[in-house]
Design an enzyme around this catalytic site. Structure first.
Site, PDB file in Angstrom:
ATOM      1  NE  ARG A 160     -33.333 -24.258  11.866  1.00 51.96           N
ATOM      2  CZ  ARG A 160     -33.143 -23.856  13.114  1.00 51.96           C
ATOM      3  NH1 ARG A 160     -32.372 -22.810  13.353  1.00 51.96           N
ATOM      4  NH2 ARG A 160     -33.718 -24.460  14.111  1.00 51.96           N
ATOM      5  CB  THR A 183     -25.734 -28.899  10.982  1.00 53.89           C
ATOM      6  OG1 THR A 183     -26.629 -28.726   9.857  1.00 53.89           O
ATOM      7  CG2 THR A 183     -25.006 -30.229  10.865  1.00 53.89           C
ATOM      8  CG  ASP A 197     -40.593 -26.650  13.168  1.00 55.22           C
ATOM      9  OD1 ASP A 197     -41.263 -26.171  12.219  1.00 55.22           O
ATOM     10  OD2 ASP A 197     -39.501 -27.217  12.994  1.00 55.22           O
ATOM     11  CG  ASP A 244     -42.860 -29.424  12.370  1.00 55.84           C
ATOM     12  OD1 ASP A 244     -42.813 -29.588  11.134  1.00 55.84           O
ATOM     13  OD2 ASP A 244     -42.021 -29.899  13.153  1.00 55.84           O
TER      14      ASP A 244
HETATM   15  C1  PRP Z   1     -37.473 -22.496   9.732  1.00 52.67           C
HETATM   16  C2  PRP Z   1     -37.989 -21.083   9.496  1.00 52.67           C
HETATM   17  C3  PRP Z   1     -36.821 -20.434   8.818  1.00 52.67           C
HETATM   18  C4  PRP Z   1     -35.640 -21.110   9.461  1.00 52.67           C
HETATM   19  C5  PRP Z   1     -35.032 -20.161  10.441  1.00 52.67           C
HETATM   20  O1  PRP Z   1     -37.578 -23.239   8.569  1.00 52.67           O
HETATM   21  O2  PRP Z   1     -39.155 -21.043   8.740  1.00 52.67           O
HETATM   22  O3  PRP Z   1     -36.807 -20.630   7.423  1.00 52.67           O
HETATM   23  O4  PRP Z   1     -36.137 -22.278  10.120  1.00 52.67           O
HETATM   24  O5  PRP Z   1     -33.886 -20.687  10.967  1.00 52.67           O
HETATM   25  P1  PRP Z   1     -32.446 -20.039  10.750  1.00 52.67           P
HETATM   26  O6  PRP Z   1     -32.600 -18.580  10.988  1.00 52.67           O
HETATM   27  O7  PRP Z   1     -31.621 -20.728  11.800  1.00 52.67           O
HETATM   28  O8  PRP Z   1     -31.989 -20.376   9.372  1.00 52.67           O
HETATM   29  P2  PRP Z   1     -37.200 -24.796   8.462  1.00 52.67           P
HETATM   30  O9  PRP Z   1     -35.800 -24.955   8.004  1.00 52.67           O
HETATM   31  O10 PRP Z   1     -37.558 -25.482   9.739  1.00 52.67           O
HETATM   32  O11 PRP Z   1     -38.118 -25.300   7.263  1.00 52.67           O
HETATM   33  P3  PRP Z   1     -39.705 -25.270   7.070  1.00 52.67           P
HETATM   34  O12 PRP Z   1     -40.088 -23.839   6.791  1.00 52.67           O
HETATM   35  O13 PRP Z   1     -39.885 -26.138   5.881  1.00 52.67           O
HETATM   36  O14 PRP Z   1     -40.369 -25.808   8.303  1.00 52.67           O
HETATM   37  N1  URA Z   2     -37.391 -22.419  13.025  1.00 50.17           N
HETATM   38  C1  URA Z   2     -38.561 -22.496  13.688  1.00 50.17           C
HETATM   39  O1  URA Z   2     -39.599 -22.844  13.122  1.00 50.17           O
HETATM   40  N2  URA Z   2     -38.551 -22.169  15.000  1.00 50.17           N
HETATM   41  C2  URA Z   2     -37.454 -21.805  15.662  1.00 50.17           C
HETATM   42  O2  URA Z   2     -37.521 -21.520  16.871  1.00 50.17           O
HETATM   43  C3  URA Z   2     -36.240 -21.735  14.941  1.00 50.17           C
HETATM   44  C4  URA Z   2     -36.236 -22.053  13.627  1.00 50.17           C
END
Ligand code: PRP
Ligand code: URA
Length: 205
Positions: A102, A106, A197, A200
Site C-alpha cells: 500500500r 493513498t 501495522d 512492521d
Molecule cells: C498490509 C496488509 C495488507 C494490506 C491491507 O500490507 O498486510 O496486504 O495492508 O490493506 P488494504 O486492505 O487497504 O489493501 P502493506 O501494504 O502494509 O504491506 P506489507 O505487508 O509489506 O507490510
Molecule cells: N495494514 C495493516 O497492517 N494494518 C492495518 O490496520 C491496515 C492495513
C-alpha cells in the site's frame, strides 16, 4: 458469500495478545502462527475427500484422504506470517506469492511481485492478515483468477467492514475467513481497534 468468523476461544485469547501494543515481534510471530493454524483448519473444513483402500495391522479397510491438491498464496510481506501452519498441516501444499504494497499516502496497493504454481483444479487459499480497504485482497484474487484459479478462499486475521464490502462486491463467490471483524478504518485507512501495522510488528520494522 457470508463472512466466516473464527469462533474458537483460543482465537479470541491469541488475538487479544496480538492486538496488545506491548507484544514484541518474537511473541507476535508465535501468536500469528497460532491464530493462522486455527484459521487454516476452518478454511479447509470442507476440502474434498476420496476413498482409499489400506490395510491396518488388523484388517483391510477403506479410509479417506484429501482428493485435491492445495495451494496457499500469501500476500507479501505480512501474509508470510500466516504461511507456516499451512506447511505444517498440509505437507504437500504448493505455495505462490503475490507482492502488494500500500502507498502510505493513498493506501492504494501496488503490485511488485507475482509467482504462482499451476492453479487449475486446486483449492487456492489466499492469506493476508489485514483486510482494510480491501484493495490488496481484490487485486490478489484478480491475479489468482487470471492465472486460472477457480476455487478460491480468502483468509485474514482482522477484517474491516470497508474491506469486507469491497471484496464481497468484487468477488462474491469467494468465501472469507477472519479471526475478527473490527469497527472501522481511520483516516489513514488503518483498522480500528485493529492491531497496527501487521508487517512492521511481525518484522520489527
Ligand atoms: C498490509 C496488509 C495488507 C494490506 C491491507 O500490507 O498486510 O496486504 O495492508 O490493506 P488494504 O486492505 O487497504 O489493501 P502493506 O501494504 O502494509 O504491506 P506489507 O505487508 O509489506 O507490510
Ligand atoms: N495494514 C495493516 O497492517 N494494518 C492495518 O490496520 C491496515 C492495513
Amino acid at each position: 458469500m457470508p463472512l466466516h468468523l473464527l469462533q474458537h476461544p483460543l482465537g479470541a485469547h491469541v488475538l487479544t495478545h496480538l492486538r496488545d501494543k506491548s507484544t514484541k515481534p518474537a511473541l507476535f510471530r508465535t501468536l500469528s502462527y497460532q491464530i493462522s493454524l486455527l484459521l487454516a483448519l476452518e478454511a479447509t473444513r470442507d476440502l474434498a475427500i476420496e476413498e482409499k483402500a489400506i490395510e491396518t495391522p488388523m484388517e483391510p479397510m477403506s479410509g479417506r484422504v484429501l482428493a485435491k491438491p492445495l495451494v496457499v498464496v500469501p500476500i507479501l510481506r505480512a501474509g508470510l506470517g500466516m504461511l507456516q501452519p499451512f506447511h505444517d498441516i498440509f505437507p504437500d501444499v504448493s505455495v505462490g506469492y503475490v507482492g502488494l504494497e500500500r502507498d502510505h499516502a493513498t493506501a492504494v496497493a501496488r503490485s511488485y511481485y507475482c509467482k504462482l504454481p499451476p492453479l487449475d483444479g486446486r483449492r487456492v487459499i489466499i492469506v493476508d492478515p489485514m483486510l482494510a480497504t480491501g484493495g490488496s485482497a481484490v487485486q490478489a484474487v484478480d491475479v489468482v483468477k487470471a492465472a486460472g484459479g477457480r476455487e478460491i478462499v480468502f483468509v485474514c486475521i482482522v477484517a474491516a467492514p470497508e474491506g469486507l464490502a469491497l471484496l464481497q462486491k468484487a468477488h462474491p463467490e469467494v468465501p472469507i475467513h477472519a479471526g475478527a471483524f473490527d469497527r472501522e478504518l481511520n483516516s489513514r485507512k488503518y483498522i480500528l481497534p485493529g492491531l497496527g501495522d501487521f508487517g512492521d510488528r511481525l518484522y520489527g520494522t
